[in-house]
Design a protein around this motif. Structure first.
Motif, PDB file in Angstrom:
ATOM      1  N   THR A 146       0.800  -1.227   0.000  1.00 16.97           N
ATOM      2  CA  THR A 146       0.000   0.000   0.000  1.00 16.97           C
ATOM      3  C   THR A 146       0.832   1.276   0.000  1.00 16.97           C
ATOM      4  OG1 THR A 146      -0.161  -0.059   2.402  1.00 16.97           O
ATOM      5  CG2 THR A 146      -1.943  -1.111   1.145  1.00 16.97           C
ATOM      6  N   SER A 147       2.121   1.189  -0.208  1.00 11.04           N
ATOM      7  CA  SER A 147       2.937   2.396  -0.241  1.00 11.04           C
ATOM      8  C   SER A 147       3.881   2.356  -1.437  1.00 11.04           C
ATOM      9  CB  SER A 147       3.744   2.528   1.052  1.00 11.04           C
ATOM     10  OG  SER A 147       4.671   1.480   1.135  1.00 11.04           O
ATOM     11  N   GLY A 148       4.341   3.518  -1.798  1.00 12.64           N
ATOM     12  CA  GLY A 148       5.313   3.614  -2.881  1.00 12.64           C
ATOM     13  C   GLY A 148       4.671   3.652  -4.244  1.00 12.64           C
ATOM     14  N   PRO A 149       5.410   4.129  -5.235  1.00 11.30           N
ATOM     15  CA  PRO A 149       4.899   4.135  -6.602  1.00 11.30           C
ATOM     16  C   PRO A 149       4.813   2.713  -7.152  1.00 11.30           C
ATOM     17  CG  PRO A 149       7.162   4.909  -6.541  1.00 11.30           C
ATOM     18  CD  PRO A 149       6.726   4.707  -5.119  1.00 11.30           C
ATOM     19  N   VAL A 150       3.940   2.524  -8.129  1.00  9.46           N
ATOM     20  CA  VAL A 150       3.731   1.215  -8.729  1.00  9.46           C
ATOM     21  C   VAL A 150       3.833   1.340 -10.246  1.00  9.46           C
ATOM     22  CG1 VAL A 150       2.065  -0.649  -9.085  1.00  9.46           C
ATOM     23  CG2 VAL A 150       2.215   0.481  -6.859  1.00  9.46           C
ATOM     24  N   VAL A 151       4.572   0.422 -10.861  1.00 11.18           N
ATOM     25  CA  VAL A 151       4.624   0.340 -12.311  1.00 11.18           C
ATOM     26  C   VAL A 151       4.169  -1.059 -12.698  1.00 11.18           C
ATOM     27  CG1 VAL A 151       6.069   0.422 -14.373  1.00 11.18           C
ATOM     28  CG2 VAL A 151       6.539   1.973 -12.469  1.00 11.18           C
ATOM     29  N   LEU A 152       3.096  -1.131 -13.474  1.00 12.65           N
ATOM     30  CA  LEU A 152       2.610  -2.414 -13.975  1.00 12.65           C
ATOM     31  C   LEU A 152       3.151  -2.599 -15.389  1.00 12.65           C
ATOM     32  CD1 LEU A 152      -1.141  -2.139 -12.939  1.00 12.65           C
ATOM     33  CD2 LEU A 152       0.699  -3.285 -11.706  1.00 12.65           C
ATOM     34  N   ILE A 153       3.650  -3.798 -15.685  1.00 10.54           N
ATOM     35  CA  ILE A 153       4.155  -4.119 -17.017  1.00 10.54           C
ATOM     36  C   ILE A 153       3.466  -5.395 -17.474  1.00 10.54           C
ATOM     37  CG2 ILE A 153       6.179  -4.693 -18.410  1.00 10.54           C
ATOM     38  CD1 ILE A 153       7.865  -3.228 -16.252  1.00 10.54           C
ATOM     39  N   ASN A 154       2.782  -5.315 -18.605  1.00 16.24           N
ATOM     40  CA  ASN A 154       2.100  -6.475 -19.177  1.00 16.24           C
ATOM     41  C   ASN A 154       2.629  -6.708 -20.578  1.00 16.24           C
ATOM     42  OD1 ASN A 154      -0.315  -4.708 -17.736  1.00 16.24           O
ATOM     43  ND2 ASN A 154      -0.207  -6.813 -17.067  1.00 16.24           N
ATOM     44  N   LYS A 155       2.946  -7.954 -20.905  1.00 17.44           N
ATOM     45  CA  LYS A 155       3.388  -8.311 -22.255  1.00 17.44           C
ATOM     46  C   LYS A 155       2.330  -9.205 -22.886  1.00 17.44           C
ATOM     47  CE  LYS A 155       6.988 -10.676 -24.846  1.00 17.44           C
ATOM     48  NZ  LYS A 155       6.505 -11.999 -25.199  1.00 17.44           N
ATOM     49  N   PHE A 156       1.943  -8.861 -24.110  1.00 17.85           N
ATOM     50  CA  PHE A 156       0.950  -9.629 -24.839  1.00 17.85           C
ATOM     51  C   PHE A 156       1.566 -10.108 -26.147  1.00 17.85           C
ATOM     52  CE2 PHE A 156      -1.144  -6.225 -22.498  1.00 17.85           C
ATOM     53  CZ  PHE A 156      -2.078  -6.914 -21.756  1.00 17.85           C
ATOM     54  N   ASP A 157       1.422 -11.381 -26.454  1.00 15.84           N
ATOM     55  CA  ASP A 157       1.811 -11.933 -27.754  1.00 15.84           C
ATOM     56  C   ASP A 157       0.531 -12.104 -28.545  1.00 15.84           C
ATOM     57  OD1 ASP A 157       4.574 -12.134 -27.164  1.00 15.84           O
ATOM     58  OD2 ASP A 157       4.198 -13.969 -26.054  1.00 15.84           O
ATOM     59  N   VAL A 158       0.424 -11.399 -29.661  1.00 18.74           N
ATOM     60  CA  VAL A 158      -0.813 -11.415 -30.432  1.00 18.74           C
ATOM     61  C   VAL A 158      -0.537 -11.664 -31.907  1.00 18.74           C
ATOM     62  CG1 VAL A 158      -2.047  -9.873 -28.868  1.00 18.74           C
ATOM     63  CG2 VAL A 158      -0.750  -8.915 -30.740  1.00 18.74           C
ATOM     64  N   SER A 159      -1.505 -12.269 -32.565  1.00 15.11           N
ATOM     65  CA  SER A 159      -1.424 -12.427 -34.018  1.00 15.11           C
ATOM     66  C   SER A 159      -1.893 -11.123 -34.660  1.00 15.11           C
ATOM     67  CB  SER A 159      -2.306 -13.587 -34.479  1.00 15.11           C
ATOM     68  OG  SER A 159      -3.666 -13.268 -34.253  1.00 15.11           O
ATOM     69  N   ALA A 160      -1.604 -10.952 -35.931  1.00 12.34           N
ATOM     70  CA  ALA A 160      -2.038  -9.754 -36.648  1.00 12.34           C
ATOM     71  C   ALA A 160      -3.550  -9.605 -36.585  1.00 12.34           C
ATOM     72  CB  ALA A 160      -1.550  -9.815 -38.094  1.00 12.34           C
ATOM     73  N   GLU A 161      -4.260 -10.725 -36.609  1.00 10.55           N
ATOM     74  CA  GLU A 161      -5.722 -10.691 -36.571  1.00 10.55           C
ATOM     75  C   GLU A 161      -6.255 -10.231 -35.213  1.00 10.55           C
ATOM     76  OE1 GLU A 161      -4.025 -13.630 -37.431  1.00 10.55           O
ATOM     77  OE2 GLU A 161      -4.055 -13.102 -39.554  1.00 10.55           O
ATOM     78  N   GLU A 162      -5.490 -10.448 -34.150  1.00 11.98           N
ATOM     79  CA  GLU A 162      -5.934 -10.096 -32.798  1.00 11.98           C
ATOM     80  C   GLU A 162      -5.529  -8.686 -32.382  1.00 11.98           C
ATOM     81  OE1 GLU A 162      -5.738 -14.198 -30.322  1.00 11.98           O
ATOM     82  OE2 GLU A 162      -3.798 -13.408 -31.001  1.00 11.98           O
ATOM     83  N   LEU A 163      -4.658  -8.060 -33.156  1.00 10.00           N
ATOM     84  CA  LEU A 163      -4.082  -6.777 -32.744  1.00 10.00           C
ATOM     85  C   LEU A 163      -5.140  -5.691 -32.553  1.00 10.00           C
ATOM     86  CD1 LEU A 163      -1.553  -5.267 -32.012  1.00 10.00           C
ATOM     87  CD2 LEU A 163      -1.215  -4.753 -34.432  1.00 10.00           C
ATOM     88  N   GLU A 164      -6.079  -5.560 -33.461  1.00 12.86           N
ATOM     89  CA  GLU A 164      -7.093  -4.521 -33.332  1.00 12.86           C
ATOM     90  C   GLU A 164      -7.956  -4.736 -32.092  1.00 12.86           C
ATOM     91  OE1 GLU A 164     -10.631  -2.459 -35.870  1.00 12.86           O
ATOM     92  OE2 GLU A 164      -8.822  -3.116 -36.924  1.00 12.86           O
ATOM     93  N   ALA A 165      -8.311  -5.977 -31.791  1.00 10.93           N
ATOM     94  CA  ALA A 165      -9.097  -6.271 -30.585  1.00 10.93           C
ATOM     95  C   ALA A 165      -8.302  -5.918 -29.331  1.00 10.93           C
ATOM     96  CB  ALA A 165      -9.510  -7.737 -30.562  1.00 10.93           C
TER      97      ALA A 165
END
Length: 80
Positions: free
Chosen positions: A20-39
């Motif tokens: 509950t203290s200090g700054p927070v940085v969330l990092i998410n990595k997604f592997d997507v196909s070209a067809e999924e990129l727009e979604a």
């Protein structure tokens, strides 16, 4: 279908969110196909709108790899 993969086995995401203290940085990595990129982009825009309303929100950014198959989202929150 998105799947959560822990990036740190020593301290899982649920434990990190309990801090509950200090700054927070969330990092998410997604592997997507070209067809999924727009979604993914639409989902990110919806998530970003929600995050911007949260206390201590600072910023969120989406970074796409050169060929577009990997996308990384970073989100920063200040002191809680």
């Amino acid at each position: 279908m998105p799947q959560l993969v822990e990036m740190d086995d020593a301290v899982i995401l649920r434990e990190q969110l309990e801090v509950t203290s200090g700054p927070v940085v969330l990092i998410n990595k997604f592997d997507v196909s070209a067809e999924e990129l727009e979604a993914l982009m639409r989902a990110w825009a919806d998530d970003a709108a929600w995050m911007k309303r949260q206390p201590s929100f600072i910023s969120t950014q989406l970074h796409r790899g050169i060929k577009g198959s990997s996308v990384v989202r970073t989100t920063q929150f200040g002191e809680r």
